[in-house]
Design an enzyme around this catalytic site. Structure first.
Site, PDB file in Angstrom:
ATOM      1  N   ASP A  96       0.811  -1.226   0.000  1.00 50.18           N
ATOM      2  CA  ASP A  96       0.000   0.000   0.000  1.00 50.18           C
ATOM      3  C   ASP A  96       0.841   1.273   0.000  1.00 50.18           C
ATOM      4  O   ASP A  96       0.385   2.328   0.458  1.00 50.18           O
ATOM      5  CB  ASP A  96      -0.969   0.017   1.204  1.00 50.18           C
ATOM      6  CG  ASP A  96      -1.987  -1.115   1.117  1.00 50.18           C
ATOM      7  OD1 ASP A  96      -2.277  -1.553  -0.001  1.00 50.18           O
ATOM      8  OD2 ASP A  96      -2.470  -1.564   2.167  1.00 50.18           O
ATOM      9  N   CYS A  97       2.060   1.171  -0.484  1.00 54.59           N
ATOM     10  CA  CYS A  97       2.960   2.325  -0.484  1.00 54.59           C
ATOM     11  C   CYS A  97       3.397   2.760  -1.872  1.00 54.59           C
ATOM     12  O   CYS A  97       4.227   3.650  -2.013  1.00 54.59           O
ATOM     13  CB  CYS A  97       4.196   2.043   0.360  1.00 54.59           C
ATOM     14  SG  CYS A  97       3.801   2.024   2.101  1.00 54.59           S
TER      15      CYS A  97
END
Lengths: 289, 289, 289, 289
Positions: free
Chosen positions: D233-234
């Protein structure tokens, strides 16, 4: 709904959910010749808690204003283990503004106040800098400067609290006040200190949220207004909003666009607070509008 | 609040505002062992009309379901000159979809229906074109084609009404149906035909709203879902939303961006309608959510 | 992108689209030691018109500032039948504010000006009422009151124009000025008078848009900033935004919520205008940001 | 701007900013009889990097398509240390969809694909569950089921990669695929795997973001589409959007409202990717539209 013009009572309550609460409370008001002008309720299905905001016209209400709380508590509140607070639309709250160097939220609140959108007394602007004293003077509001250092913080906060007491301040608005309040200070105004944080919390808490947002490359930035609690940027959220940004926006652009969000979101939170529309429960808020 | 899982009754009502209505209605429910799970009310200060949506758990309610309406009307409704309607969460509404050639709203509704977000029977898709028959077949829904001309319109609408009756259709969703319904047709489904218009009404009514929007150089486009009335694009608005556009957007871009709005706004309106959250009054809606 | 700190030139142009325009213009800048810091272009596929905003650093540019326009026109502009305007970031525009009785837009613009978000001179506030004179004084700006009647309008507008000339006003911002400017007045400031209208135009033009919105039962209200043309509320739109409303919102609520929109949307339009980001063409705008 | 109908070339590039790049590139296109139909550029003032997307009509372009890249690199790219990629509007990308059990994003993408909004080949739907096989069949797309366990993950991913190669898949869309891809898998499709995360990242990464949002009491929820990188999720954010929520919304309501966001935001990201509008740099994206 705008109910400014009438003398009304506002009851905010929460208690374990049980059959019949609405009937009992509305009957209490109705039997005593109150006309309900607002009722909104909510049941938290997870915790089984019941929440209600109810407002009624006092024009023909038979219980004298100063006795309403007592009667309500004896007849209903205790029976249902309610936590409740009672307000009157006729009471004009007294709010203090805390600011540092950035003027936009201060200007916005004072302009709303001057044009009577914000119905409150503002006896005092408190600041750890002197930059905004001219703005205070321009609007005819008292200004108190407290130089804050690591060393004098406890002492200065005590002096601030003393001053707030003297001015009978009911709640505090941190209009981009760049100081962290001590736990002790916060304890004096539980759910009565409204802060504006310049991000959509819980993203980017703490310092320099616009720089953080820029680094992360987000496509929206936000602002969050919340009650201040002991834990930084973790209090119950009252209002949030966002604005779209793009790769074109430098940090300076985010700061500029964010200013508009900050002042809007803060003003909405102040509006809800002044109207007694906010009910805090387990670090969350019900906003009854 | 999501209350799907419980058998509940939903009462929508409006009447002249009077002291005590909430107390009387909530007492009626409470005394008969109903537990209120939703109550929201509104007073129109201009007309003095009172509106309420109230929903209660039927699990232990003592009045049999088929008698609730009668009892309520005799005991309360008539006394307060209420107009009211009663629904049960256990009833599954039957809806017909009317489409023409554009598939996006149809796909969206059918996908929501398949994944059980939309709780309704869909016995029938009606169209004035045959293009979308494969979509109907793909989702296993019946498809009825009615070729429409100026000459055969009255006749074809009569046949449609007959078919709707046969399928016991309760309400109709015009999912980009590019035909104007006759006043007579509309009269059979008062406040039960939901249309999606591809502009933020009252701007750009009628044909080709995206072209109109492009010509006018607006910076936002919108979509509006409303109940169909005799007057084109003038019925009570249920839901609206907008999206930002710029000079870069050609008409084709507006059409594309608008499609997303259309399907979202239409689905929100269908959701509100299915949940009996919409109360129509003087060509406006209260949406109780 | 924020380019305030550098001395730069900004060229806005449009012409019939033709192969090679970008190459020719960018080469012109590059060959003369200009560094392009912004370039955005647009082709209107319907009319075949080409639009461009190009900004370059003047630090090492070899053509003297006062000759750039001439050279550009001879070498490029005439050949491509361009209409163009040249601006310099170092020039500080002079703007006049026209107001009536409502203070919110005035407060907002003056606060932005004081905090240097708005980089402009404000030599003058003009009003047909005296209510806001204290605000002008509070911010140290001159205030000119012109009593307007049907009879004296032509005369008073002439006096206003004279005053604007005297103060070398470059453009005018109507910050909720409740007077319709005559066609003749408008002709003196083509695309240099910015108005804020309190609806999402073209919906609800003319008087009392919030009342109209309330009557129609819309679920969003809006605000529109546009250049003033001879036809009321029909000029090219610079910025628009909306806010969601519901059946709960009385006209007074719409007015209150709308105020926030009005000041934001007007300020965005002023920002674009001050940055020379607006190109008007056929009653529409390209906003190059 | 919609440029589908024409055969055009699209060049995405970035390099250290230097005077004259735009002039040199646009001249290269112009001299070889290309007509620029899109040019947008950006300079990152922090890093001094220059970014550009330029698209031109190939109708009369003199360099043969297969030689454009080579010529460009020799004549310009190397000189300016550019990283660049060249695409042609005539190439139809091949995309694979990865899904688990939730159908809404899959339905939405397939409906857009059927109605030709999405111009791509979809040779394959991959899933770790069998639930959505009927949807694949309904739309006539191949479906490959890979049962995933902690033990067989490496092996199954290898098989997936083999299958993707066989089908010449150019990029992957994770349409609510509830499996974390291994770093090794991701390495095969750098900036070519698009994920949708159901929160406004960086808030609420990881599992159960709607539950997290409910717990925190936020007033907006969001969705984020990003390229998948090794860190969960980065990755670089392509698109984000939000929707307002309130205390009334249970987790189930957040999930329902969030679905609409997820499918819209994912589709916007896919649109940008398919149009070659996305330029990734230092974990951020420029979106040139």
């Amino acid at each position: 709904m705008c109910t400014d013009s009438k003398a009304s009572a506002i009851l905010l309550m929460h208690c374990p959910d049980k059959r019949g609460i609405i009937a009992v409370v509305s009957e209490f008001i109705c039997k005593n010749n109150g006309n309900i002008i607002f009722l909104d309720q909510h049941v938290d299905e997870v915790t089984g808690a019941f929440f209600m905001r109810i407002e009624w016209d006092l024009a023909e209400f038979v219980i004298p204003r100063e006795k309403i709380g007592e009667y309500f508590d004896v007849l209903i509140g205790q029976r249902y283990q309610m936590e409740w607070e009672l307000h009157f639309s006729s009471e004009i709250p007294r709010m203090a503004l805390f600011v540092s160097r950035l003027p936009h939220c201060l200007f916005d609140i004072l302009a709303r106040w001057k044009s009577q959108e914000i119905r409150a007394e503002i006896p005092l602007i408190v600041s750890n800098h002197q930059d905004l004293e001219p703005v205070a003077r321009q609007f005819g509001v008292g200004f108190a400067h407290f130089d804050m250092t690591r060393e004098n913080k406890a002492e200065q906060e005590a002096a601030q609290l003393e001053l707030l007491r003297k001015h009978q301040v009911g709640f505090i608005v941190l209009a981009r006040y760049m100081q962290i309040l001590s736990e002790d200070f916060v304890r004096h105004y539980p759910n009565r200190i409204i802060n504006i944080h310049h991000s959509f919390l819980p993203a980017f808490p703490g310092a320099k949220p616009y720089h953080q947002a820029y680094e992360r490359g987000v496509k929206v930035i936000g602002a969050t207004s919340h009650y201040v609690t002991a834990e930084l940027d973790c209090g119950p959220i009252i209002a949030q909003d966002i604005i779209r940004v793009s790769h074109r926006d430098s940090v300076a652009d985010l700061v500029r666009k964010g200013r508009d969000l900050e002042k809007l979101v803060l003003s909405r939170a102040v509006w809800h607070h002044l109207r007694h529309q906010v009910l805090v429960y387990q670090n969350r808020t019900c906003i009854f509008t």
